[in-house]
Motif scaffolding. Structure first.
Motif, PDB file in Angstrom:
ATOM      1  N   UNK B 130       0.840  -1.196   0.000  1.00 25.52           N
ATOM      2  CA  UNK B 130       0.000   0.000   0.000  1.00 25.52           C
ATOM      3  C   UNK B 130       0.884   1.258   0.000  1.00 25.52           C
ATOM      4  N   UNK B 131       0.508   2.206  -0.879  1.00 26.02           N
ATOM      5  CA  UNK B 131       1.392   3.374  -1.050  1.00 26.02           C
ATOM      6  C   UNK B 131       0.689   4.682  -0.772  1.00 26.02           C
ATOM      7  N   UNK B 132      -0.447   4.632  -0.081  1.00 28.12           N
ATOM      8  CA  UNK B 132      -1.221   5.865   0.123  1.00 28.12           C
ATOM      9  C   UNK B 132      -1.467   6.087   1.603  1.00 28.12           C
ATOM     10  N   UNK B 133      -1.718   7.321   1.959  1.00 32.78           N
ATOM     11  CA  UNK B 133      -1.975   7.602   3.382  1.00 32.78           C
ATOM     12  C   UNK B 133      -3.282   6.956   3.843  1.00 32.78           C
ATOM     13  N   UNK B 134      -3.346   6.621   5.106  1.00 30.67           N
ATOM     14  CA  UNK B 134      -4.593   6.106   5.682  1.00 30.67           C
ATOM     15  C   UNK B 134      -4.877   6.850   6.980  1.00 30.67           C
ATOM     16  N   UNK B 135      -6.128   6.725   7.406  1.00 32.40           N
ATOM     17  CA  UNK B 135      -6.531   7.381   8.654  1.00 32.40           C
ATOM     18  C   UNK B 135      -6.235   6.486   9.840  1.00 32.40           C
TER      19      UNK B 135
END
Lengths: 275, 527
Positions: B130-135
């Motif tokens: 996974x390469x995206x920001x998460x909350x």
């Protein structure tokens, strides 16, 4: 000639009645009785999917079913052996595990008559008998079968339901030829909208019975056989109904077997089922 | 080892484990850790609230809009990452049916193994791909960015914390405490099995279900109901209506009533919001009990044999409650702990925010008191054991982790699913709840509804949609034996008592014939 009788020991209230009939016939024909119990572990323990949190309960239910079945089987066998000894009848006990229908088909090859409880063949009081078990047994060649109700009835008056089909004719012929019960009062009934055709059928079948030394009464029932046969049997106080059956497939059932299924599901007296 | 001995051993072990947890918590409190965590949550919630649309009927009482759509950069995990979640739900549904896996699946260790492996696959995805920001949801709100190189420990840890620390622990602690404490109460009795008596049993269960959970209410009342009806031959319909009302439809007035509603509570739905469902609750349960009464009074009771009725009339035994003290009081304690000890809000009448996990610690304390003060004999009579809650714990560990990617995907793609009206949400949530566990189903549609925005928001979800999702998840768990845990438990207890219960599809004939028409009317009136 009846020399080997198989009786299903289901461990239900109908089982003692089945055993009593078997012993009565065995005494009369000097026959041997096989008491058979069948435990289909696969079917008994098939609980299906359980929701999250209920897996333990499903496991307990499986154990409960096996426990109850084993209890019923042991009790039925003990009562059967005791009854056989009291009646001084030769007997064997056959404990089977596996698919009931396959086992019964196999055992039927070496027995002249099979006796089962009407609506509880293998369930051991658990109510998990396969649907239409009697019909399926007959469809697979387990015949002739005597299905007993909740009370012992000495067989004296026999109502023979004749639909005109080959199956029902074969059933009546087998009943007449086997002479399982002597000194019977017989009545042949048929349901047909055409009175002349009904009369022709009844006359021909009565002549056949006469050739075998019986003197049956005949009766034409105008209404649907599904409802008329049981009502007439009760009215005439028949001890047994002889009935043809052709339950091999859904289509066949729709064509031939509705009456037989209805009678099996609702009868309160003995049934003689063959074809 | 006999049941009494193994039960005593389990309780001793559990009491010791709880004592260790309590001591550990006290030590951490002395070190100020839970207090610091609460401060962090409080500040993060405040900052987050400032950036969110305002919810209806919520102010300080519960963090409004705290889970409202907040897509960090509109990039969700790969779509194939729904596979572990689907596999896990599929395993739960299918493995018990396959002869080769049927017995293997009976072990909670094996269930946990499957759940943990699929959970690990999910975490591995976040760690590596996974390469995206998460909350981040645990300890307040934050956005976690992936590292440029190497393994994304932070992303994986965040997903784990979101799933396990934020949701799994509170969820399982509540179920565990309700299950264990209510298992110490027993009601016995053999009343005259009149239609009115049976209706009263079902109505009482329907009321209790919201306050002690559907499982607790069902286990408490099914035995005396069956004992009362043991002389009757036509009892199957009574058990079926009991499942409809007590195991399902009665449990929608509080988050404690049914697990999906508690997950809603953990996602920001105010504790007392579910009381707003009372008109539908009253309508459905009153109709069901009315139909039951008419059925029993006019059809089944008159068909009983006079001898059976005579025996039923004479062989009676008054209702006897055992274990009510201290367990009823402890159940009230559990309800209050859920209602009051939320670190995101102040304790009513004070400006004090309860410490992180104080709610769960209180619940564990109540369990310990129940085990210490409660009667062991009552638990033995109930044949109480921990198998069910261990099974829930084993499977939900994986469910909560595997659920994260689908929820993130829904957070972005939810509006594309074509669901828009309360009717859509009610029937789709309900249909899936009938065959899958209703807790994850509720969460999936909760998150989908959140992406649609709208007015009158409750925890970021339009109130009309939240009503639909809540009612669908709770009511339609009654559609099948597998729709909700207690359905199957009640069926099994009834079967063991000698009642010939309908098959899976036989039961569905009742639910399709009675429940579905009633729910059509319900959705028409209330949605």
């Amino acid at each position: 000639m009846i020399k080997r009788i198989l009786v299903g020991l289901a461990g239900t209230p109908l089982t003692p009645v089945a055993v009593r009939h078997a012993l009565e016939l065995a005494g009369r024909h000097d026959a041997q009785v096989t008491g058979v119990t069948v435990v289909d572990v696969k079917r008994l323990t098939h609980i299906g999917a359980a929701p999250i949190g209920a897996g333990g309960v499903a496991e307990e239910l499986r154990e409960h079913r096996m426990h109850v079945t084993e209890e019923h089987v042991e009790k039925a066998i003990a009562e059967f052996e005791s009854a056989c000894k009291d009646a001084d009848v030769k007997y064997t006990v056959d404990r089977e595990m596996g698919d009931e229908f396959a086992l019964m088909t196999s055992l039927a090859r070496y027995h002249d008559l099979m006796i089962f409880g009407m609506r509880s063949i293998f369930d051991c009081g658990l109510g998990v008998d396969p649907p239409n078990a009697l019909g399926r047994l007959i469809g697979q060649g387990v015949r002739p079968i005597v299905a007993v109700g909740g009370q012992f009835r000495p067989v004296r008056r026999v109502l023979m339901a004749y639909s005109g089909s080959l199956e029902s004719a074969k059933t009546i012929k087998q009943f007449i030829q086997s002479r399982v019960w002597p000194d019977l009062s017989l009545r042949i009934v048929t349901c047909h909208g055409d009175r002349d055709e009904a009369r022709r059928r009844l006359t021909e079948m009565a002549e056949y019975c006469g050739a075998h030394g019986f003197d049956p009464e005949t009766e034409h029932l105008a209404e649907s056989p599904k409802h008329e046969i049981l009502a007439h049997a009760a009215e005439w106080d028949a001890d047994m109904i002889v009935l043809g059956n052709s339950v091999r497939s859904y289509l066949m059932r729709k064509i031939f077997g509705e009456t037989a299924l209805h009678v099996i599901q609702h009868a309160d007296r003995l049934l003689f089922l063959s074809q | 080892m006999d049941y009494a001995h193994s039960s005593r051993s389990s309780n001793t072990f559990l009491s010791a484990a709880i004592a260790i947890v309590l001591v550990a918590y006290i030590l951490t409190a002395l070190a100020g850790l839970p207090q610091k965590a609460t401060d962090k949550i409080r500040h993060a919630s405040h900052d987050h609230r400032e950036a969110q649309p305002h919810d209806v009927g919520t102010s300080e009482e519960h963090s409004p809009g705290e889970y409202a759509p907040h897509v960090v950069d509109a990039e969700h995990p790969a779509l194939w990452m729904v596979i572990p979640f689907a596999l896990l739900l599929g395993a739960i549904a299918v493995l018990p049916l396959i002869p080769a896996t049927e017995h293997w699946w009976e072990s909670n260790r094996n269930r946990f193994f499957v759940a943990a492996v699929l959970g690990a696959v999910t975490l591995l995805y976040y760690l590596v791909l996974h390469e995206h920001p998460i909350e981040a949801h645990w300890l307040g709100y934050d956005t976690v960015h992936p590292s440029k190189t190497g393994i994304n420990w932070l992303l994986g840890g965040t997903v784990f914390a979101n799933a396990v620390f934020n949701e799994y622990i509170p969820f399982i602690m509540l179920l565990f405490s309700l299950y264990t404490i209510s298992g110490g109460i027993r009601i016995e009795g053999d009343l005259r099995a009149h239609p009115l008596t049976n209706s009263a049993f079902i109505a009482t269960g329907g009321l209790l279900a919201s306050f002690i959970g559907t499982t607790g209410a069902a286990m408490l009342l099914i035995r005396p109901l069956l004992e009362t009806n043991k002389e009757r031959k036509h009892v199957k319909h009574t058990v079926i209506f009991f499942i409809f009302v007590v195991c399902n439809c009665g449990g929608c007035l509080l988050p404690i009533g049914d697990p999906p509603l508690f997950l809603g509570y953990l996602r920001g739905v105010p504790f007392l919001w579910t009381f707003k469902l009372w008109p539908a609750w009253l309508f459905v349960n009153a109709c069901l009990i009315g139909i039951y009464y008419a059925w029993d009074h006019f059809w089944c009771y008159p068909r009983e044999k006079p001898l059976d009725i005579a025996i039923d009339e004479t062989r009676t035994r008054g209702v006897k409650f055992s274990g009510v003290w201290p367990n009823a009081l402890l159940l009230v304690g559990v309800v209050l702990s859920v209602a009051l000890f939320d670190p995101k809000k102040t304790l009513p009448g004070t400006d004090w925010h309860p410490w992180l996990y104080l709610r769960e610690i209180a619940q564990l304390g109540f369990v310990a008191l129940s085990l210490i003060w409660g009667s062991q004999a009552v638990r033995q009579a109930n044949r109480f054991n921990y198998h069910a809650i261990l099974e829930v714990a084993a499977l939900f560990f994986g469910i909560f982790i595997c659920m994260q990617p689908p929820l993130q995907i829904l957070g972005i793609r939810g509006p594309q699913l074509g669901l828009s009206t309360p009717i859509h949400f009610f029937w789709l949530t309900g249909s899936l709840s009938a065959v899958l566990d209703n807790a994850p189903t509720y969460v999936v549609f909760f998150e989908t509804a959140k992406t649609l925005g709208g007015t009158n928001l409750v925890a970021g979800v339009a109130e009309s949609l939240l009503i639909a999702v809540s009612l669908g998840a709770v009511f339609m768990g009654a559609m099948t034996y597998i729709g909700n845990g207690p359905n199957f438990m009640v069926k099994a207890i009834a079967e063991k008592s000698g009642i010939r219960m309908p098959s899976f599809f036989g039961y569905m004939l009742y639910s399709l014939g009675i429940l579905v028409p009633l729910l059509i009317v319900t959705s028409w009136i209330f949605l």
